[in-house]
Every structure is written in structure tokens, then in C-alpha cells.
Design a protein around this motif. Structure first.
Motif, short mmCIF file in Angstrom:
data_model
loop_
_atom_site.label_atom_id
_atom_site.label_comp_id
_atom_site.label_asym_id
_atom_site.label_seq_id
_atom_site.Cartn_x
_atom_site.Cartn_y
_atom_site.Cartn_z
N THR A 1 61.13 80.19 1.79
CA THR A 1 62.30 79.78 2.58
C THR A 1 62.67 80.82 3.63
N THR B 1 60.54 79.45 6.44
CA THR B 1 61.01 78.17 6.96
C THR B 1 62.38 78.30 7.64
N HIS C 1 63.28 77.08 11.36
CA HIS C 1 64.43 76.21 11.64
C HIS C 1 65.35 76.83 12.69
#
Length: 165
Positions: free
Chosen positions: A65, A68, A72
Motif C-alpha cells: 500500500t 499504491t 494514487h
């Protein structure tokens, strides 16, 4: 220097709160799904206190994460007048704070993984040199049962065994 003991519950709670606040205005649902799924694995790691797999999966999810979240932010961060709203600034600040805290959280989760008995060594296929020489026998010392007259430990009266290649 002693590493402070951080509770796994505190890590999951802080990241849950920051993710909720970060999803308030501008981030897509993929950000929320990714982070909340990893936090669900964190709840699993809390529920099973002796599970090494749960903590390792939570650690790997947190590392994933981090990547990611960077993607994002790079794709969805607006560069127009929308960015001056207070709600956007608060949401963006909480999401960025969550991203900044994740490496420290990964460090503490890795320490918990080691405390639970995990030993994760990354092997990229390169040969490594080991300094543990306790298992080796010195060539200067010979075993008492095998002498130079009988180097293959065969019985004296028995027929030689057939060699298979």
C-alpha cells in the motif's frame, strides 16, 4: 538502544482513522479498498496472536500500500482551484500523513513478526557465505570408528557392496 513496543492495535487504529479521513473527498475507491483490505488483515493479526502468517501478510500488505498510495497521489492529486478547499486540504493531509507513517509502522510490524518467531530472509539466488562452522569436522581430527585401514566403514568379513551410479 531499546526499540519501543508499539501495540498492533494502535497501528491498525491509527491507519484506519487516517484512511477514513483521507477518503473523505478526493481519493478513488481503489485507495479505500486497498487500504481497508490490508487493515482487515491487520485485524486478523490482532485476533490470532501466535500467527506468523497473519503478521507477515499484514507487513507485505503495508509495503504494497505504500507503493499504491504513491501511485494514487500521483494520478489523482488535483492541480486546480479545487485544492484550496478546507475539506480537500484536510483529506489530503491525512492521506499523506498515513503514507508518511507507513514505513515506521512496517518497521514495528516487522519487529512483531520477529517476536512471534518469524525469520524472513530474502534470497535472490546468489550464493551466500556462512560463518557457522560448528557443524564441520576438522580434517586434523579423525573419528575413532574409522581408521586409515578401513576408510569406507565396511565390515572386515563382508563382501563389498555393489556400487550404484
Amino acid at each position: 538502544m531499546e526499540i519501543p513496543a508499539i501495540n498492533l492495535k494502535a497501528i491498525v487504529l491509527v491507519h484506519w482513522l487516517l484512511t477514513v479521513w483521507g477518503c473523505m473527498s478526493w481519493l478513488p475507491s481503489s485507495f479505500a479498498w486497498g487500504n481497508f483490505c490490508v487493515l482487515a488483515v491487520g485485524v486478523w493479526a490482532i485476533a490470532q496472536r501466535d500467527s506468523i502468517d497473519a503478521v507477515l501478510m499484514f507487513l507485505m500488505g503495508m509495503v504494497l500500500t505504500i507503493l499504491t498510495d504513491i501511485v494514487h497521489f500521483g494520478i489523482f492529486y488535483p492541480l486546480n482551484e479545487y485544492a484550496v478547499e478546507n475539506r480537500f486540504r484536510f483529506s489530503a493531509g491525512m492521506a499523506i500523513l498515513s503514507l508518511l507513517l507507513k514505513p515506521a509502522s512496517c518497521f514495528f510490524v516487522y519487529q512483531m513478526y520477529r517476536e512471534r518467531g518469524g525469520d524472513y530472509n530474502v534470497n535472490f539466488g546468489f550464493p551466500s557465505v556462512s560463518r557457522n562452522r560448528e557443524a564441520y569436522q576438522s580434517i586434523d581430527q579423525q573419528d575413532e570408528s574409522s581408521g586409515p585401514a578401513n576408510p569406507f566403514n565396511q565390515a572386515q568379513d563382508s563382501k563389498p557392496a555393489v556400487r550404484t551410479y
